[in-house]
Motif scaffolding. Structure first.
Motif, mmCIF file in Angstrom:
data_model
loop_
_atom_site.group_PDB
_atom_site.id
_atom_site.type_symbol
_atom_site.label_atom_id
_atom_site.label_comp_id
_atom_site.label_asym_id
_atom_site.label_seq_id
_atom_site.Cartn_x
_atom_site.Cartn_y
_atom_site.Cartn_z
ATOM 1 N N ARG A 62 -3.293 -4.877 1.578
ATOM 2 C CA ARG A 62 -1.847 -4.753 1.500
ATOM 3 C C ARG A 62 -1.230 -4.686 0.348
ATOM 4 O O ARG A 62 -0.138 -4.265 0.373
ATOM 5 N N ASP A 66 -0.116 2.043 -2.815
ATOM 6 C CA ASP A 66 -0.187 3.144 -1.876
ATOM 7 C C ASP A 66 -0.194 2.871 -0.347
ATOM 8 O O ASP A 66 -0.594 3.630 0.414
ATOM 9 N N SER A 68 2.227 1.435 1.636
ATOM 10 C CA SER A 68 3.350 1.003 2.286
ATOM 11 C C SER A 68 3.600 1.198 3.926
ATOM 12 O O SER A 68 4.032 0.254 4.583
ATOM 13 N N VAL A 71 1.720 -1.896 5.291
ATOM 14 C CA VAL A 71 2.491 -3.075 5.091
ATOM 15 C C VAL A 71 3.412 -3.018 6.384
ATOM 16 O O VAL A 71 3.610 -3.953 6.788
ATOM 17 N N ARG A 72 3.962 -1.789 6.546
ATOM 18 C CA ARG A 72 5.058 -2.078 7.666
ATOM 19 C C ARG A 72 4.424 -2.157 9.195
ATOM 20 O O ARG A 72 4.786 -2.888 9.762
#
Length: 129
Positions: A62, A66, A68, A71-72
């Motif tokens: 996480r 790279d 992202s 993470v979302r």
């Protein structure tokens, strides 16, 4: 647009973090499984175990620059899982109907309350694990 539809679209559009090709690493399938289990339960350690990984390695993945999209998806899935866990705890805390048996036969039903679950749901202590 409904918030739950937007959340599902975000999870479905999840792009796995590119990793080196290791059989025992965070493969795209393991990343998708992790997100799916996290959306069911909201518990990072349970989702990592289900994917055959550790919570520490999930957090390292996480934290990569790279990651992202991961993470979302993680954020949405965790909230979905927490909401489901809360709803289930409240439902169980309000009572579960169980059969009453005598001499091997069902003679009635009783509602068994679980005040600890209801208390945990109200104060969220079970969500922080």
């Amino acid at each position: 647009m409904d918030d739950s539809v937007a959340a599902d679209d975000e999870l479905l559009g999840f792009v796995p973090v590119p990793t080196t090709a290791r059989r025992d690493g965070w493969t795209p399938d393991r990343q998708r499984l992790f997100i799916a289990i996290l959306a069911e339960h909201g518990c990072v350690s349970a989702a990592a175990r289900a994917a055959g990984m550790t919570p520490q390695s999930a957090r390292r993945l996480r934290n990569r620059p790279d990651a992202s999209a991961f993470v979302r998806s993680w954020t949405i899935a965790r909230q979905m899982g927490r909401d489901r866990a809360y709803d289930e705890a409240v439902r169980r805390g309000r009572g579960v109907t169980v059969p009453v048996t005598y001499a091997g036969r069902v003679i009635g039903h009783r509602t068994r309350l679980d005040n600890r679950l209801l208390f945990a749901a109200c104060y969220g202590s079970f969500l922080d694990r």
